[in-house]
Structures are given as structure tokens and as C-alpha cells.
Design a protein around this motif. Structure first.
Motif, PDB file in Angstrom:
ATOM      1  N   ALA A 136      47.964  46.551  53.882  1.00  0.00           N
ATOM      2  CA  ALA A 136      47.759  45.874  55.397  1.00  0.00           C
ATOM      3  C   ALA A 136      46.808  44.939  55.246  1.00  0.00           C
ATOM      4  O   ALA A 136      47.014  43.663  55.671  1.00  0.00           O
ATOM      5  CB  ALA A 136      47.240  46.777  56.269  1.00  0.00           C
ATOM      6  N   LEU A 137      45.813  44.809  54.485  1.00  0.00           N
ATOM      7  CA  LEU A 137      44.735  43.838  54.227  1.00  0.00           C
ATOM      8  C   LEU A 137      45.299  42.754  53.478  1.00  0.00           C
ATOM      9  O   LEU A 137      45.157  41.559  53.834  1.00  0.00           O
ATOM     10  CB  LEU A 137      43.502  44.517  53.307  1.00  0.00           C
ATOM     11  CG  LEU A 137      42.862  45.104  54.226  1.00  0.00           C
ATOM     12  CD1 LEU A 137      41.526  45.853  53.113  1.00  0.00           C
ATOM     13  CD2 LEU A 137      41.858  44.298  55.266  1.00  0.00           C
ATOM     14  N   PHE A 138      46.381  42.826  52.373  1.00  0.00           N
ATOM     15  CA  PHE A 138      46.976  41.877  51.718  1.00  0.00           C
ATOM     16  C   PHE A 138      47.860  41.112  52.685  1.00  0.00           C
ATOM     17  O   PHE A 138      48.057  40.084  52.423  1.00  0.00           O
ATOM     18  CB  PHE A 138      47.819  42.621  50.532  1.00  0.00           C
ATOM     19  CG  PHE A 138      48.134  41.498  49.639  1.00  0.00           C
ATOM     20  CD1 PHE A 138      47.492  40.674  48.867  1.00  0.00           C
ATOM     21  CD2 PHE A 138      49.789  41.133  49.649  1.00  0.00           C
ATOM     22  CE1 PHE A 138      48.118  39.454  48.083  1.00  0.00           C
ATOM     23  CE2 PHE A 138      50.540  40.362  48.964  1.00  0.00           C
ATOM     24  CZ  PHE A 138      49.482  39.244  48.211  1.00  0.00           C
ATOM     25  N   GLU A 139      48.493  41.908  53.392  1.00  0.00           N
ATOM     26  CA  GLU A 139      49.394  41.085  54.408  1.00  0.00           C
ATOM     27  C   GLU A 139      48.631  40.363  55.345  1.00  0.00           C
ATOM     28  O   GLU A 139      49.256  39.133  55.599  1.00  0.00           O
ATOM     29  CB  GLU A 139      49.885  42.181  55.315  1.00  0.00           C
ATOM     30  CG  GLU A 139      51.005  41.698  56.400  1.00  0.00           C
ATOM     31  CD  GLU A 139      52.404  41.199  55.526  1.00  0.00           C
ATOM     32  OE1 GLU A 139      53.036  40.115  56.248  1.00  0.00           O
ATOM     33  OE2 GLU A 139      52.668  41.210  54.419  1.00  0.00           O
ATOM     34  N   ARG A 140      47.277  40.617  55.750  1.00  0.00           N
ATOM     35  CA  ARG A 140      46.612  39.836  56.506  1.00  0.00           C
ATOM     36  C   ARG A 140      46.274  38.515  55.574  1.00  0.00           C
ATOM     37  O   ARG A 140      45.909  37.266  56.167  1.00  0.00           O
ATOM     38  CB  ARG A 140      45.436  40.407  57.075  1.00  0.00           C
ATOM     39  CG  ARG A 140      45.757  41.562  58.293  1.00  0.00           C
ATOM     40  CD  ARG A 140      44.433  42.081  58.444  1.00  0.00           C
ATOM     41  NE  ARG A 140      43.448  41.193  59.000  1.00  0.00           N
ATOM     42  CZ  ARG A 140      42.107  41.170  59.433  1.00  0.00           C
ATOM     43  NH1 ARG A 140      41.584  42.155  59.062  1.00  0.00           N
ATOM     44  NH2 ARG A 140      41.459  40.164  59.886  1.00  0.00           N
ATOM     45  N   ILE A 141      45.787  38.555  54.288  1.00  0.00           N
ATOM     46  CA  ILE A 141      45.659  37.572  53.425  1.00  0.00           C
ATOM     47  C   ILE A 141      46.892  36.537  53.664  1.00  0.00           C
ATOM     48  O   ILE A 141      46.606  35.375  53.491  1.00  0.00           O
ATOM     49  CB  ILE A 141      45.543  37.973  51.986  1.00  0.00           C
ATOM     50  CG1 ILE A 141      44.136  38.686  51.869  1.00  0.00           C
ATOM     51  CG2 ILE A 141      45.164  37.015  50.943  1.00  0.00           C
ATOM     52  CD1 ILE A 141      43.761  39.588  50.763  1.00  0.00           C
ATOM     53  N   THR A 142      48.198  37.021  53.407  1.00  0.00           N
ATOM     54  CA  THR A 142      49.307  36.293  53.285  1.00  0.00           C
ATOM     55  C   THR A 142      49.559  35.367  54.571  1.00  0.00           C
ATOM     56  O   THR A 142      50.086  34.471  54.607  1.00  0.00           O
ATOM     57  CB  THR A 142      50.556  37.048  52.711  1.00  0.00           C
ATOM     58  OG1 THR A 142      50.885  37.919  53.906  1.00  0.00           O
ATOM     59  CG2 THR A 142      50.170  37.578  51.276  1.00  0.00           C
ATOM     60  N   ILE A 197      38.384  38.563  54.620  1.00  0.00           N
ATOM     61  CA  ILE A 197      39.693  39.759  54.409  1.00  0.00           C
ATOM     62  C   ILE A 197      39.692  39.800  52.877  1.00  0.00           C
ATOM     63  O   ILE A 197      39.873  41.102  52.574  1.00  0.00           O
ATOM     64  CB  ILE A 197      40.793  39.034  54.882  1.00  0.00           C
ATOM     65  CG1 ILE A 197      40.678  38.607  56.341  1.00  0.00           C
ATOM     66  CG2 ILE A 197      42.014  39.965  54.726  1.00  0.00           C
ATOM     67  CD1 ILE A 197      41.770  38.072  57.169  1.00  0.00           C
ATOM     68  N   THR A 198      39.745  38.934  52.100  1.00  0.00           N
ATOM     69  CA  THR A 198      39.694  39.118  50.559  1.00  0.00           C
ATOM     70  C   THR A 198      38.696  40.081  50.000  1.00  0.00           C
ATOM     71  O   THR A 198      38.891  40.757  49.035  1.00  0.00           O
ATOM     72  CB  THR A 198      39.845  37.783  49.905  1.00  0.00           C
ATOM     73  OG1 THR A 198      40.749  37.080  50.444  1.00  0.00           O
ATOM     74  CG2 THR A 198      40.290  38.010  48.404  1.00  0.00           C
ATOM     75  N   SER A 199      37.548  39.786  50.480  1.00  0.00           N
ATOM     76  CA  SER A 199      36.340  40.654  50.168  1.00  0.00           C
ATOM     77  C   SER A 199      36.618  42.190  50.441  1.00  0.00           C
ATOM     78  O   SER A 199      36.613  42.983  49.607  1.00  0.00           O
ATOM     79  CB  SER A 199      34.991  40.218  50.815  1.00  0.00           C
ATOM     80  OG  SER A 199      33.744  41.177  50.438  1.00  0.00           O
ATOM     81  N   ALA A 200      37.105  42.377  51.870  1.00  0.00           N
ATOM     82  CA  ALA A 200      37.673  43.877  52.116  1.00  0.00           C
ATOM     83  C   ALA A 200      38.840  44.218  51.183  1.00  0.00           C
ATOM     84  O   ALA A 200      38.518  45.349  50.972  1.00  0.00           O
ATOM     85  CB  ALA A 200      37.861  43.534  53.495  1.00  0.00           C
ATOM     86  N   ASP A 224      46.947  34.990  57.345  1.00  0.00           N
ATOM     87  CA  ASP A 224      45.599  34.736  58.069  1.00  0.00           C
ATOM     88  C   ASP A 224      44.918  33.947  57.176  1.00  0.00           C
ATOM     89  O   ASP A 224      43.856  33.136  57.787  1.00  0.00           O
ATOM     90  CB  ASP A 224      44.898  35.791  58.654  1.00  0.00           C
ATOM     91  CG  ASP A 224      45.684  36.696  59.609  1.00  0.00           C
ATOM     92  OD1 ASP A 224      46.535  36.146  60.276  1.00  0.00           O
ATOM     93  OD2 ASP A 224      45.380  37.842  59.957  1.00  0.00           O
ATOM     94  N   VAL A 225      44.852  33.971  55.906  1.00  0.00           N
ATOM     95  CA  VAL A 225      44.058  32.996  55.177  1.00  0.00           C
ATOM     96  C   VAL A 225      44.841  31.838  54.950  1.00  0.00           C
ATOM     97  O   VAL A 225      45.689  31.876  54.018  1.00  0.00           O
ATOM     98  CB  VAL A 225      43.547  33.726  53.783  1.00  0.00           C
ATOM     99  CG1 VAL A 225      42.896  32.983  52.952  1.00  0.00           C
ATOM    100  CG2 VAL A 225      42.812  35.115  54.331  1.00  0.00           C
ATOM    101  N   ALA A 226      44.667  30.628  55.265  1.00  0.00           N
ATOM    102  CA  ALA A 226      45.075  29.488  55.401  1.00  0.00           C
ATOM    103  C   ALA A 226      45.068  28.885  53.617  1.00  0.00           C
ATOM    104  O   ALA A 226      46.286  28.392  53.302  1.00  0.00           O
ATOM    105  CB  ALA A 226      44.427  28.399  56.227  1.00  0.00           C
ATOM    106  N   ALA A 227      44.089  29.450  52.945  1.00  0.00           N
ATOM    107  CA  ALA A 227      43.842  28.820  51.741  1.00  0.00           C
ATOM    108  C   ALA A 227      44.688  29.588  50.585  1.00  0.00           C
ATOM    109  O   ALA A 227      45.085  29.134  49.607  1.00  0.00           O
ATOM    110  CB  ALA A 227      42.652  28.897  51.119  1.00  0.00           C
TER     111      ALA A 227
END
Length: 339
Positions: free
Chosen positions: A45-51, A212-215, A53-56
Motif C-alpha cells: 500500500a505504501l508503494f502504491e502511494r509512492i507511485t 512515504i518512501t522513508s516509511a 502521490d510522489v511527483a518525483a
């Protein structure tokens, strides 16, 4: 048509692999763990948020856009009747782009260690595509892989820049094992991330604004705590992302903020960390076309096609069996404890 699930991975294989990886990786002089242990339900779920929600973090979006533009070309080049997707998880939008382009497709073979992910994907796809046979395979594609009988030509796909998570020796073993599976007319499709400005690469793996990536990185410690009874304190570690210019890969690390000792009762193991000591949790290799072509050739594969995104962020490489056998190729086998 039909949904079949076949298990070739022993029921206790995942737990045994975690124990082996933790014991091996945390008793080395330079500590490391493989990135597959990020991905429990929370980590996924965190990786899905990275893809999203993380613009970079560009790789997932760029690969999806590339497939949307070139899936038809891949289909025309391969004429595949069977698509085998390694590390498939729940069938993604990218998977569906390939499935939609392969107009002669008869069989889809998703390969994953998670039975629940395979069953979820298989049930959804058989409902969406009544004419498609889905044969899920519970297996680890980095180990000896035996594929079910299916009509050719076959296209084996490894998407998501996953190939970049393997160390060079592991990539060699993987390419050689794929060459042993492929028959004339079959092909291997690789999604790869390309070498680019280090500032762009580091930003993709170090989103300080959202955390998010840290988590996501620290989730591997939570997995070890839960599964092996360890007492890692995630806040005692700092997320770090570095570019290794010599090896041309990103490293994600967890850096110990203090001197500390972690207990892992299930392994009867004490692990000492010095203040500032790093635990490597992922490499993400970035590629150039000539170098990847050489790696494929050493395993007996020719690069038949190369597709790049407009901004030259990511690429798709299509490998096919070479006419002559490679010289001095690695034999397929385990790469345990080489990290």
C-alpha cells in the motif's frame, strides 16, 4: 475460459527465505537485505502511494505511458499467444495494456509468491476476458522456474524495473535461466530504468516532503519484527538514498542513528549496529542500451527491439534466443548470501 492455480513453491518457502535472508544479510560485514521484504500488505500500500502521490517518482508512470504507446509494436514483434508475467502481483494497468494489445493471446501465466494476489488477479481477468485461460503459478522466478504447457509463441515479461533490483551476478543467473526456458519464437520483455541526472534519480527515492518512501523503507524492519519477533525500533534508523556513479545504481539504506543491539529471537541472533552504520535495503540499477545488450548476449539472448519513452526516462528491451550458444555463461542456480 479457465482459472488454474499451481503451486511449485513449498508452503513454508517464504518464511524459510526470510529467515535465511535476515541471518545472511545481517551477519555480513556490510549489512544488507533484499527489497522483496518491503512488500507485505502495508508495504504494498505504501508503494502504491509512492507511485501516485510522489511527483518525483517517475518510473511507474513513465513505464505505463511507454506501454500505452508501444504495446502494439511489442505485440506485432512477438505475436505471442501466451503471456508469462514474472512477479505479477494483482494484475496492473500495465498488464492490461499488454493483454489488450496481444490480439492472438490464448493464455496468461502470472507468476508470484502470493497465492491471494494470483487468485485475485485471475478471477478479475477471467471475468473481464471470458476467452482467456489464466494459469497462475505460485513460484519464485529467481529460482528454478518450471512453466506450465502453453501455446507458443510465448512472451515472458518482467516489468516495473524489477530487473534493476538484482545484483549483476543475480542478473546473469536470471538471464541464463530465462534463455534455458525460451524456445525459438519466444521472447523476454524487460522494463528498465535508464541512467540519467543523479539529482533526478535521488529525488525519486528520497521524497523528504511526504516521508512515504522513508516509511516504505522502514517497513522491512516492521516485517522482521512481526515475523521473527525482532525488536527493531524503526525511528532509530534514518532513510537514506544514494547514487553510486561507478555501479550506476541507486542504493536505499537505513542508517542507525545510535549504537544499538537488535534481538531476533526466532534466529537466536543479536545484531550490533554502530552509530551511523548502514543497512542496505535495495539497489535499483539504471541501464544503458549497450551494457544491457552485452548482459543479454552473455546469456545467449539477442536484443531484438528497444523502445524508449519520449523523455528517455525508461525503456523496454525485447530479448530473443540467439542462434548460437553463449560462451562461458553462468548455470542457473541459487544466489543466496551473495549480497
Amino acid at each position: 475460459m479457465t482459472l488454474t492455480i499451481t503451486r511449485t513453491l513449498p508452503h513454508d518457502a517464504t518464511a524459510a527465505a526470510l529467515r535465511d535472508d535476515v541471518r545472511c544479510g545481517l551477519t555480513r560485514t556490510v549489512k544488507s537485505l533484499p527489497p522483496k521484504w518491503f512488500y507485505d500488505a502495508h508495504g504494498s500500500a505504501l508503494f502504491e502511494r509512492i507511485t501516485t502521490d510522489v511527483a518525483a517518482y517517475y518510473p511507474t508512470r513513465a513505464e505505463r505511458d511507454l506501454l500505452a504507446a508501444r504495446a502494439g509494436d511489442i505485440a506485432a514483434a512477438t505475436r505471442a499467444r501466451t503471456l508469462i508475467e514474472l512477479g505479477s502481483g494483482a494484475a496492473s494497468e500495465k498488464t492490461r495494456l499488454l493483454l489488450g494489445a496481444l490480439t492472438d493471446l490464448h493464455t496468461y501465466v502470472p507468476v508470484d509468491v502470493s497465492e491471494s494476489a494470483l487468485r485475485e488477479a485471475g478471477e478479475a481477468l477471467t471475468a473481464e476476458r471470458p476467452g482467456l485461460d489464466v494459469h497462475g503459478l505460485i513460484a519464485d522466478f529467481t529460482q528454478h522456474l518450471a512453466l506450465p504447457a502453453a501455446p507458443g509463441p510465448r512472451l515472458v515479461a518482467l516489468l516495473g524495473s524489477t530487473i534493476g533490483n538484482l545484483l549483476p551476478a543475480e542478473r546473469t543467473a536470471f538471464f541464463t535461466s530465462m534463455r534455458a526456458l525460451l524456445e525459438p519464437g519466444d521472447a523476454l520483455l524487460l522494463g528498465v530504468d535508464l541512467v540519467k541526472d543523479p539529482s533526478v534519480l535521488v529525488a525519486a527515492y528520497d521524497d523528504r516532503e511526504t516521508g512515504i518512501t522513508s516509511a516504505f523503507n522502514k517497513n522491512v524492519l516492521t516485517v522482521i519484527n512481526r515475523e521473527l519477533g525482532a525488536d527493531f525500533e524503526p525511528d532509530a534508523f534514518e532513510h537514506v538514498a544514494l547514487w553510486d556513479a561507478e555501479r550506476e545504481w541507486i542504493e536505499m539504506r537505513l542508517r542507525s542513528r545510535t549504537a544499538q543491539t537488535v534481538k531476533i529471537p526466532a534466529l537466536d541472533l543479536l545484531v550490533d549496529f554502530a552509530a551511523g552504520e548502514d543497512l542496505r535495503t535495495e539497489i535499483s540499477a539504471k541501464f544503458r542500451r549497450p551494457g544491457l545488450a552485452v548482459e543479454l548476449a552473455r546469456a545467449g539472448l539477442d536484443m531484438a527491439a528497444w523502445f524508449t519513452s519520449p523523455a528517455q526516462q525508461v525503456a523496454m528491451a525485447l530479448g530473443v534466443p540467439a542462434l548460437s550458444a553463449p560462451q562461458g555463461a553462468y548455470a542457473p542456480g541459487t544466489t543466496a548470501c551473495i549480497r
